[in-house]
Design an enzyme around this catalytic site. Sequence first.
Site, PDB file in Angstrom:
ATOM      1  N   HIS A 310     -19.522  65.487  22.751  1.00 57.71           N
ATOM      2  CA  HIS A 310     -19.851  64.604  21.632  1.00 57.71           C
ATOM      3  C   HIS A 310     -18.973  64.890  20.419  1.00 57.71           C
ATOM      4  O   HIS A 310     -18.066  64.131  20.118  1.00 57.71           O
ATOM      5  CB  HIS A 310     -21.334  64.753  21.286  1.00 57.71           C
ATOM      6  CG  HIS A 310     -21.850  63.751  20.297  1.00 57.71           C
ATOM      7  ND1 HIS A 310     -21.154  62.619  19.932  1.00 57.71           N
ATOM      8  CD2 HIS A 310     -23.004  63.699  19.581  1.00 57.71           C
ATOM      9  CE1 HIS A 310     -21.855  61.924  19.054  1.00 57.71           C
ATOM     10  NE2 HIS A 310     -22.975  62.563  18.817  1.00 57.71           N
ATOM     11  N   HIS A 356     -13.780  55.423  25.688  1.00 55.00           N
ATOM     12  CA  HIS A 356     -15.054  55.389  24.972  1.00 55.00           C
ATOM     13  C   HIS A 356     -16.109  54.786  25.887  1.00 55.00           C
ATOM     14  O   HIS A 356     -15.810  53.929  26.720  1.00 55.00           O
ATOM     15  CB  HIS A 356     -14.934  54.563  23.678  1.00 55.00           C
ATOM     16  CG  HIS A 356     -16.105  54.718  22.757  1.00 55.00           C
ATOM     17  ND1 HIS A 356     -17.231  53.933  22.854  1.00 55.00           N
ATOM     18  CD2 HIS A 356     -16.332  55.585  21.734  1.00 55.00           C
ATOM     19  CE1 HIS A 356     -18.091  54.301  21.914  1.00 55.00           C
ATOM     20  NE2 HIS A 356     -17.579  55.295  21.228  1.00 55.00           N
ATOM     21  N   ASP A 411     -11.522  60.213  17.460  1.00 54.09           N
ATOM     22  CA  ASP A 411     -11.156  61.630  17.538  1.00 54.09           C
ATOM     23  C   ASP A 411      -9.666  61.850  17.735  1.00 54.09           C
ATOM     24  O   ASP A 411      -9.167  62.957  17.518  1.00 54.09           O
ATOM     25  CB  ASP A 411     -11.924  62.301  18.675  1.00 54.09           C
ATOM     26  CG  ASP A 411     -13.420  62.233  18.468  1.00 54.09           C
ATOM     27  OD1 ASP A 411     -13.881  62.653  17.393  1.00 54.09           O
ATOM     28  OD2 ASP A 411     -14.128  61.748  19.363  1.00 54.09           O
TER      29      ASP A 411
END
Length: 474
Positions: A310, A356, A411
């Site tokens: 996560h 994702h 990210d």
Amino acid sequence: MASTLRLSTSALRSSTLAGKPVVQSVAFNGLRCYSTGKTKSLKETFADKLPGELEKVKKLRKEHGNKVIGELTLDQAYGGARGVKCLVWEGSVLDSEEGIRFRGLTIPECQKLLPKAPGGEEPLPEGLFWLLLTGEVPSEQQVRDLSAEWAARSDLPKFIEELIDRCPSTLHPMAQFSLAVTALEHESAFAKAYAKGINKKEYWHYTFEDSMDLIAKLPTIAAKIYRNVFKDGKVAPIQKDKDYSYNLANQLGFADNKDFVELMRLYLTIHSDHEGGNVSAHTTHLVGSALSSPMLSLAAGLNGLAGPLHGLANQEVLNWLTEMKKVVGNDLSDQSIKDYLWSTLNAGRVVPGYGHAVLRKTDPRYTSQREFALRKLPDDPMFKLVSQVYKIAPGVLTEHGKTKNPYPNVDAHSGVLLQYYGLTEANYYTVLFGVSRALGVLPQLIIDRAFGAPIERPKSFSTEAYAKLVGAKL
């Protein structure tokens, strides 16, 4: 000299709980502003909208409560409940092609419409918090008042400071963060009121107060952990006349760089909320559904955020890029990067920062950070490398054929930006993510209490029971 806000947390809480207007004067970012009865507070705005929102939900359920909204396959039950429509989350909705919308607004729209600091380019996260809770874009005055209120509530209890100081520097920053947030349960207005006995209709008032207190204290907690583990342990005090992001940057030790302060404003805004099904958001909601305090609920969410799947992805991106530079050397040609991507995939590893669970296009949170980098650090070698990978990786991942989304997520960029400005301690990055995520999950917790949301309790089956359900023999 401009006066600064000096209002104790207890006085502020008692005033807001009693429904009295708080009159205060503060020089905010160099501009004097006043909060009086002329400007609606966040709590007043939410309270005014609440009856209409409750009526909408009541009408929707009365007229359509028995309508089917989706189907569930056996694969979804075993596959992490991907795509199962079973949560209510008001603040944001994630479209697989378009990306996230905060109360209907895209990230570029938020960057345009939400108030900014004087001379700033990025939205203040205070404005996003207001938007997520109320569905309204706040005025500049309302955002300044909210900044001032958080600053007024920011003082840490002495025992929290001592608790963090006693943590060994080898204890992961996220463990320290969760520990401190959990310990703030001692200060919970909701827990104390519930123990005495309160009407259910009052739950949201105390949840609001706890959430405001908690958010206000997070920068100092986060900064104290950073300064203890990586620096000299000294933390600058909150400046009552500055915004939330400036104070976080200043307490970390980076406020001398205006661009870093702007990065914090962008970072805290775009990392705040991403629907309710991700681990940190869902966990906060789940624990909160048992009427745990905002402190305990957020701490649970932070523990989920600390998981490698996560909140640690931006750290893994940096490690992967650094490893690539070591292996490839100075030959950072398109072909050498393509070869390294294939070697990563052929080794059974994933390319961090790509793909994702929901998105099927480039994450707009990635795009907003890329645009920031193009303005502020276009010649940085690591940014150039990230841009090069962005050009090559989607084609390689598509050819590989095992991902539904070959495009970068949030990210893939954030760690490189933090590194550029000198915040190089990668195992601390998730703490910043946690500060931001609080701004997204706590508005929903307030809404849950205001709507009287029930405790969450889905049905589970064993493998044998599922086999029987689908008519299979094991």
